[in-house]
Enzyme design. Structure first.
Site, PDB file in Angstrom:
ATOM      1  CG  HIS A 164      86.378  27.780   5.757  1.00  0.00           C
ATOM      2  ND1 HIS A 164      85.738  28.934   5.410  1.00  0.00           N
ATOM      3  CD2 HIS A 164      87.685  27.975   5.416  1.00  0.00           C
ATOM      4  CE1 HIS A 164      86.600  29.791   4.880  1.00  0.00           C
ATOM      5  NE2 HIS A 164      87.794  29.237   4.883  1.00  0.00           N
ATOM      6  NE  ARG A 186      99.602  52.877   0.303  1.00  0.00           N
ATOM      7  CZ  ARG A 186      99.781  53.478   1.483  1.00  0.00           C
ATOM      8  NH1 ARG A 186     100.492  54.567   1.566  1.00  0.00           N
ATOM      9  NH2 ARG A 186      99.263  52.965   2.572  1.00  0.00           N
ATOM     10  CG  ASP A 202      82.896  30.691   5.645  1.00  0.00           C
ATOM     11  OD1 ASP A 202      83.282  29.930   4.734  1.00  0.00           O
ATOM     12  OD2 ASP A 202      83.096  30.448   6.839  1.00  0.00           O
ATOM     13  CG  HIS A 203      86.118  30.426   0.225  1.00  0.00           C
ATOM     14  ND1 HIS A 203      86.938  30.501   1.306  1.00  0.00           N
ATOM     15  CD2 HIS A 203      86.491  29.310  -0.438  1.00  0.00           C
ATOM     16  CE1 HIS A 203      87.774  29.480   1.296  1.00  0.00           C
ATOM     17  NE2 HIS A 203      87.526  28.732   0.243  1.00  0.00           N
ATOM     18  CG  ASP A 217      93.547  29.504   7.636  1.00  0.00           C
ATOM     19  OD1 ASP A 217      93.290  30.637   7.198  1.00  0.00           O
ATOM     20  OD2 ASP A 217      93.943  28.554   6.917  1.00  0.00           O
ATOM     21  CE  LYS A 249      89.403  32.063   6.919  1.00  0.00           C
ATOM     22  NZ  LYS A 249      90.584  32.140   6.206  1.00  0.00           N
ATOM     23  CE  LYS A 306      85.061  25.411  -0.675  1.00  0.00           C
ATOM     24  NZ  LYS A 306      86.017  25.425  -1.774  1.00  0.00           N
ATOM     25  CD  GLU A 317      94.102  23.789   2.636  1.00  0.00           C
ATOM     26  OE1 GLU A 317      94.230  24.495   1.634  1.00  0.00           O
ATOM     27  OE2 GLU A 317      94.211  24.221   3.791  1.00  0.00           O
TER      28      GLU A 317
HETATM   29  C1  BG6 Z   1      91.085  29.766   3.311  1.00  0.00           C
HETATM   30  C2  BG6 Z   1      92.255  29.566   4.232  1.00  0.00           C
HETATM   31  O1  BG6 Z   1      90.044  30.432   3.975  1.00  0.00           O
HETATM   32  O2  BG6 Z   1      90.623  28.513   2.857  1.00  0.00           O
HETATM   33  C3  BG6 Z   1      93.367  28.807   3.533  1.00  0.00           C
HETATM   34  O3  BG6 Z   1      92.754  30.821   4.675  1.00  0.00           O
HETATM   35  C4  BG6 Z   1      92.830  27.521   2.953  1.00  0.00           C
HETATM   36  O4  BG6 Z   1      94.452  28.523   4.408  1.00  0.00           O
HETATM   37  C5  BG6 Z   1      91.586  27.785   2.122  1.00  0.00           C
HETATM   38  O5  BG6 Z   1      93.857  26.978   2.130  1.00  0.00           O
HETATM   39  C6  BG6 Z   1      90.944  26.486   1.684  1.00  0.00           C
HETATM   40  O6  BG6 Z   1      89.903  26.769   0.787  1.00  0.00           O
HETATM   41  P1  BG6 Z   1      89.477  25.714  -0.333  1.00  0.00           P
HETATM   42  O7  BG6 Z   1      88.312  26.351  -0.999  1.00  0.00           O
HETATM   43  O8  BG6 Z   1      90.662  25.540  -1.213  1.00  0.00           O
HETATM   44  O9  BG6 Z   1      89.133  24.464   0.416  1.00  0.00           O
END
Ligand code: BG6
Length: 489
Positions: free
Chosen positions: A238, A44, A175-176, A233, A146, A180, A214
């Site tokens: 993951h 936008r 899904d990141h 989350d 996601k 990895k 974390e």
């Molecule tokens: C994300 C979550 O998908 O993954 C976050 O929404 C989380 O809450 C993050 O902090 C963790 O990713 P990584 O790669 O730092 O382990």
């Protein structure tokens, strides 16, 4: 790889700036982009091409090192209101213009870096102007981030809506964690070695544990996080993806269909945790204020954007079984949480102890002393623990470690997950993307837990002081004498 235009919806947002554009620039630097390539930002905000180039590239602090001005020339921008159909005609003519000037042949990849509420709207608007339809030899793909739904029902609905406009093969769900290196390496560890796979089953494995910890809290994401919680989350996506890599059957090939087919089978074999069993198999927690190394840390309920009295979990631990031939009777334990003592993700495979103990142990060894620890992050690597004789008289056994660090393999930095994933999508390789049916199966597994936590007032939400390993009751999930969670350091 085909010439193409990479279209980012939500191009003036945070994800585009922090992750997407730096990753695409890195691909440019490594000369991995197609010769004919353009990036079209759509949002936008009223940027001109020039202003966008400055904001997204020249002054983007997330891009490290020297900046090649040739990359800036590949960036373009089209301001539209993504909620109004008119804007999409503009996008369409801009793309046609770019096809002419950049020779991109009508191949487009649409990346929705937008709030999830737009996942159903943007594809519909694209379809309305025909941007989902391919001509001879062309590709049109869609990448979404996601959350893929909020629960099973909404995930099914989202898939239905997306598949109405794009075929499943053209939908890339990021899904990141799958990007990895070390998550991919789980497959290589298992299937490129002759020594692990024969032991990888109920006969030799006592239990498996996955921890994703974390140390940060929710920070400024309280508003989003409160409607999500740790189960949605981290676990639904993951952690279950990691479990799939550890537990799936060997695929016939390393291609997308074979790997994703095996993952689906695995998700279908997860033994459902019935609502009546949730208190027995799942623990939820929420962090409380605490002083950690001299720093006063807020409790979750005091964080910005979190409603008073919130019941959202910032910690989740589950015990479950996989009902198939390989894993019958082997417990899996997974946990994740914010404000734990450290940032680390690891898998621990605990092997059974030998059937008969001949030797005395030097230390208070657990009854399962052979462990394979796969460190996903940080300090990526593998650690194998086993017993050795202590030099001297008699047969005294001590636990020792063989430790491999990924950093010893190469001097190069481990590539960012987004870089790998974006490159794969541009090539049309969906191996590291989640398929719609698997996403639904993963939701089917977590759905009863979500519902029970929401509706059953008798299921406790345990507080844990920030900086600790979560509620102590989670220890009781693990069965067996002298066995407990391994806390990564
Ligand atoms: C994300 C979550 O998908 O993954 C976050 O929404 C989380 O809450 C993050 O902090 C963790 O990713 P990584 O790669 O730092 O382990």
């Amino acid at each position: 790889m085909k010439a193409q235009v990479f279209v980012i919806f939500g191009a003036s947002g945070d994800l585009a700036k922090r992750k997407l554009i730096p990753a695409i620039y890195e691909l440019h630097r490594e000369q991995l982009l197609p010769e004919h390539f353009a990036l079209l930002g759509v949002s936008r905000t009223e940027f001109s091409d020039e202003a966008f180039r400055k904001e997204a590239f020249a002054e983007n602090e997330f891009i490290k090192g020297e900046k090649d001005p040739a990359f800036a020339e590949k960036l373009f921008y089209e301001p539209i209101d993504t909620l109004q159909p008119e804007g999409y005609e503009k996008v369409k003519s801009r793309l046609a213009e770019l096809d002419g000037a950049q020779q991109t042949d009508g191949n487009y990849l649409f990346y929705l870096s937008t709030p999830p509420s737009l996942y159903t709207k943007i594809p519909a608007f694209l379809a309305k102007v025909g941007l989902n339809k391919t001509g001879e030899g062309q590709v049109r793909r869609l990448i979404i981030e996601k959350p893929f739904g909020y629960d099973l029902e909404s995930a099914v609905e989202l898939n239905r809506s997306l598949q109405q406009y794009f075929p499943e093969e053209a939908i890339y769900r990021i899904d990141h964690y799958l990007g990895k290196e070390t998550v991919q390496n789980l497959l290589v560890t298992r299937f490129a070695n002759g020594i692990f796979e024969p032991l990888w089953n109920r006969n030799y494995i006592h239990h498996i544990e996955v921890t994703s910890a974390e140390h940060i809290g929710v920070g400024s994401r309280g508003g989003y996080y409160d409607s999500s919680g740790a189960l949605r989350d981290m676990v639904q996506n993951h952690l279950l993806q990691i479990v799939a890599h550890i537990a799936m059957e060997p695929p016939i090939n390393a291609d997308a269909e074979s790997i994703r087919g095996e993952k689906l089978k695995l998700f279908k074999s997860l033994r459902p945790i019935q609502r009546s069993e949730v208190a027995q198999y799942a623990v939820r927690g929420q962090y409380l204020e605490a002083k950690v190394r001299g720093e006063e840390l807020k409790g979750y309920r005091e964080e910005e954007g979190v409603p008073e009295g919130s019941m959202t979990e910032t910690y989740a631990a589950l015990k479950f079984y996989i009902d198939n031939w390989r894993w019958a009777g082997v417990p899996f334990y997974i946990r994740t949480g914010k404000r734990l003592p450290t940032k680390a993700t690891e898998v621990v495979v605990y092997f059974k102890s030998p059937p008969h103990h001949l030797f005395q142990s030097h230390e208070n060894m657990m009854n399962v002393n052979n462990q394979l620890i796969i460190r996903i992050q940080p300090d990526e690597g593998l650690l194998l623990q086993f017993g050795m004789k202590v030099p001297g008289a008699g047969f005294v056994v001590k636990n020792v470690e063989m430790d491999f660090h990924y950093s010893d393999l190469t001097d190069a930095d481990v590539p960012d997950a987004y870089e790998r994933l974006i490159l794969d999508a541009m090539k049309g390789d969906a191996t590291l993307y989640s398929r719609g049916d698997s996403v639904e199966e993963a939701w089917r597994f977590v759905d009863p837990i979500l519902k029970a936590w929401k509706e059953d007032k008798n299921i406790k939400l345990f507080g844990y002081p920030a900086g600790t390993w979560g509620p102590e009751v989670a220890d009781a999930l693990i069965e067996g004498e002298r066995v407990s969670w391994r806390n990564p350091c």
